[in-house]
Design a protein around this motif. Structure first.
Motif, mmCIF file in Angstrom:
data_model
loop_
_atom_site.group_PDB
_atom_site.id
_atom_site.type_symbol
_atom_site.label_atom_id
_atom_site.label_comp_id
_atom_site.label_asym_id
_atom_site.label_seq_id
_atom_site.Cartn_x
_atom_site.Cartn_y
_atom_site.Cartn_z
ATOM 1 N N PRO A 24 0.780 -1.215 0.052
ATOM 2 C CA PRO A 24 0.052 -0.047 0.019
ATOM 3 C C PRO A 24 0.759 1.221 0.082
ATOM 4 C CG PRO A 24 -0.909 -1.651 1.398
ATOM 5 C CD PRO A 24 0.540 -2.124 1.179
ATOM 6 N N ASP A 25 2.161 1.158 0.417
ATOM 7 C CA ASP A 25 2.898 2.497 0.612
ATOM 8 C C ASP A 25 3.681 2.600 -0.606
ATOM 9 O OD1 ASP A 25 4.951 0.454 0.660
ATOM 10 O OD2 ASP A 25 5.548 0.962 2.731
ATOM 11 N N GLY A 26 3.590 1.579 -1.631
ATOM 12 C CA GLY A 26 4.052 1.753 -2.857
ATOM 13 C C GLY A 26 5.492 1.051 -3.092
ATOM 14 N N ARG A 27 5.772 0.356 -2.393
ATOM 15 C CA ARG A 27 7.316 -0.472 -2.267
ATOM 16 C C ARG A 27 6.892 -1.701 -2.915
ATOM 17 N NH1 ARG A 27 8.684 -2.215 2.918
ATOM 18 N NH2 ARG A 27 6.664 -1.912 3.789
ATOM 19 N N HIS A 28 7.990 -2.210 -3.682
ATOM 20 C CA HIS A 28 7.921 -3.307 -4.463
ATOM 21 C C HIS A 28 8.787 -4.306 -3.749
ATOM 22 C CE1 HIS A 28 6.183 -1.672 -8.365
ATOM 23 N NE2 HIS A 28 6.110 -0.647 -7.660
ATOM 24 N N VAL A 29 7.871 -5.536 -3.343
ATOM 25 C CA VAL A 29 8.537 -6.669 -2.861
ATOM 26 C C VAL A 29 8.624 -7.910 -3.844
ATOM 27 C CG1 VAL A 29 8.441 -8.132 -0.764
ATOM 28 C CG2 VAL A 29 7.577 -5.907 -0.515
ATOM 29 N N PRO A 30 9.893 -8.075 -4.152
ATOM 30 C CA PRO A 30 10.102 -9.410 -5.161
ATOM 31 C C PRO A 30 9.788 -10.654 -4.315
ATOM 32 C CG PRO A 30 11.931 -8.105 -4.771
ATOM 33 C CD PRO A 30 11.225 -7.390 -3.866
ATOM 34 N N LEU A 31 9.070 -11.478 -5.131
ATOM 35 C CA LEU A 31 8.318 -12.691 -4.665
ATOM 36 C C LEU A 31 9.541 -13.900 -5.189
ATOM 37 C CD1 LEU A 31 4.635 -12.121 -4.669
ATOM 38 C CD2 LEU A 31 6.182 -11.943 -2.846
ATOM 39 N N ASN A 32 10.329 -13.673 -6.053
ATOM 40 C CA ASN A 32 11.019 -14.429 -6.872
ATOM 41 C C ASN A 32 12.418 -13.555 -7.361
ATOM 42 O OD1 ASN A 32 9.841 -13.282 -9.177
ATOM 43 N ND2 ASN A 32 10.666 -14.997 -10.414
ATOM 44 N N ASP A 33 13.368 -14.470 -7.925
ATOM 45 C CA ASP A 33 14.622 -13.883 -8.409
ATOM 46 C C ASP A 33 14.825 -13.522 -9.652
ATOM 47 O OD1 ASP A 33 14.868 -16.322 -9.386
ATOM 48 O OD2 ASP A 33 16.662 -16.841 -8.174
ATOM 49 N N GLY A 34 13.605 -13.767 -10.494
ATOM 50 C CA GLY A 34 13.566 -13.114 -12.033
ATOM 51 C C GLY A 34 13.569 -14.625 -12.800
ATOM 52 N N LYS A 35 13.867 -15.760 -12.230
ATOM 53 C CA LYS A 35 14.105 -16.979 -12.973
ATOM 54 C C LYS A 35 12.668 -17.530 -12.987
ATOM 55 C CE LYS A 35 18.774 -17.951 -11.536
ATOM 56 N NZ LYS A 35 19.458 -18.800 -10.618
ATOM 57 N N VAL A 36 12.562 -18.105 -14.188
ATOM 58 C CA VAL A 36 10.998 -18.719 -14.434
ATOM 59 C C VAL A 36 10.708 -19.848 -13.560
ATOM 60 C CG1 VAL A 36 9.944 -20.303 -16.223
ATOM 61 C CG2 VAL A 36 11.081 -18.214 -16.938
ATOM 62 N N SER A 37 11.755 -20.728 -13.009
ATOM 63 C CA SER A 37 11.491 -21.940 -12.135
ATOM 64 C C SER A 37 11.174 -21.324 -10.929
ATOM 65 C CB SER A 37 12.907 -22.598 -11.769
ATOM 66 O OG SER A 37 13.887 -21.871 -11.480
ATOM 67 N N THR A 38 11.658 -20.168 -10.312
ATOM 68 C CA THR A 38 11.395 -19.439 -8.826
ATOM 69 C C THR A 38 10.087 -18.799 -9.292
ATOM 70 O OG1 THR A 38 12.708 -17.497 -9.344
ATOM 71 C CG2 THR A 38 13.813 -19.524 -8.082
ATOM 72 N N PHE A 39 9.866 -18.301 -10.301
ATOM 73 C CA PHE A 39 8.470 -17.718 -10.678
ATOM 74 C C PHE A 39 7.294 -18.827 -10.576
ATOM 75 C CE2 PHE A 39 5.358 -16.776 -13.616
ATOM 76 C CZ PHE A 39 4.803 -15.286 -13.391
ATOM 77 N N ARG A 40 7.517 -19.888 -10.935
ATOM 78 C CA ARG A 40 6.425 -20.848 -11.131
ATOM 79 C C ARG A 40 6.175 -21.329 -9.397
ATOM 80 N NH1 ARG A 40 9.301 -23.535 -15.426
ATOM 81 N NH2 ARG A 40 9.900 -24.949 -13.806
ATOM 82 N N ASP A 41 7.123 -21.399 -8.857
ATOM 83 C CA ASP A 41 7.054 -21.751 -7.225
ATOM 84 C C ASP A 41 6.466 -20.662 -6.671
ATOM 85 O OD1 ASP A 41 8.391 -24.272 -7.709
ATOM 86 O OD2 ASP A 41 10.406 -23.229 -7.074
ATOM 87 N N ALA A 42 6.808 -19.430 -6.823
ATOM 88 C CA ALA A 42 6.057 -18.263 -6.277
ATOM 89 C C ALA A 42 4.490 -18.241 -6.664
ATOM 90 C CB ALA A 42 6.613 -16.806 -6.623
ATOM 91 N N VAL A 43 4.189 -18.552 -7.996
ATOM 92 C CA VAL A 43 2.801 -18.396 -8.433
ATOM 93 C C VAL A 43 2.094 -19.560 -7.613
ATOM 94 C CG1 VAL A 43 1.181 -18.854 -10.490
ATOM 95 C CG2 VAL A 43 3.355 -17.271 -10.450
ATOM 96 N N THR A 44 2.843 -20.658 -7.700
ATOM 97 C CA THR A 44 1.897 -22.041 -6.815
ATOM 98 C C THR A 44 1.656 -21.611 -5.503
ATOM 99 O OG1 THR A 44 3.056 -23.479 -8.319
ATOM 100 C CG2 THR A 44 2.392 -24.321 -6.325
#
Length: 182
Positions: free
Chosen positions: A97-117
């Motif tokens: 809500p304060d506008g900060r962006h918090v990454p949920l993965n490191d940019g790799k497709v494999s970690t992206f899939r894990d974060a989405v799951t």
């Protein structure tokens, strides 16, 4: 670039019209493709075959979506697709809500899939829920357990498996009878 803010649509009947091949289905598929498509070997888009690379037209193609999830901030998904090299990277982040962006993965497709799951239901569940909400049974989320199970059996086309199971049981009984007589 096409932006479709589903929160801003008025109530009532909404129609997206255009000639065949103009992108109507792609527009609606792209939100799901942005979270479920990266890393898929086939069917990045629910309605057609092919990976995201199949539809990428340049080295700088991307697909991005914003999601509002209950109990979380805004979730941003961005998949960068290099159609020439056939590579991709994918970023999932929470916008607080304060506008900060918090990454949920490191940019790799494999970690992206894990974060989405970890945040989203399976693509099949989402598609089944969308289908269910259009049925005469009402919203999938509001159905009782028995109705959800019946709808799941219908969507997964399990009735034919039940029929095969009954046939197999009858065949087993016949075989046991023959074996007993032998």
């Amino acid at each position: 670039t096409t932006v479709l803010d589903l929160r801003e649509l008025p109530q009532g009947l909404i129609a997206i019209v255009g000639p065949n091949g103009s992108g109507k289905t792609t527009l609606l598929d792209s939100g799901l493709a942005s979270i479920y498509g990266p890393g898929q070997q086939t069917k990045a888009f629910p309605s057609r075959e092919g990976t995201l690379h199949t539809y990428s037209t340049s080295r700088e193609s991307y697909i991005e979506s914003l999601w509002t999830l209950e109990g979380r901030g805004l979730i941003r998904s961005r998949v960068n697709v290099d159609g020439v090299k056939r590579t991709a990277d994918a970023v999932l982040e929470e916008i607080l809500p304060d506008g900060r962006h918090v990454p949920l993965n490191d940019g790799k497709v494999s970690t992206f899939r894990d974060a989405v799951t970890g945040l989203f239901p399976s693509q099949r569940s989402v598609l089944a829920s969308a289908f269910a909400s259009q049925s005469k049974r009402g919203s999938f989320g509001e159905l009782g357990q028995a109705d959800r199970m019946a709808l799941f059996v219908e969507l997964a086309d399990l009735a034919h498996l039940e029929a095969r199971s009954q046939t197999a049981k009858r065949c087993a009984q016949i075989a046991e009878g023959i074996a007993a007589r032998i």
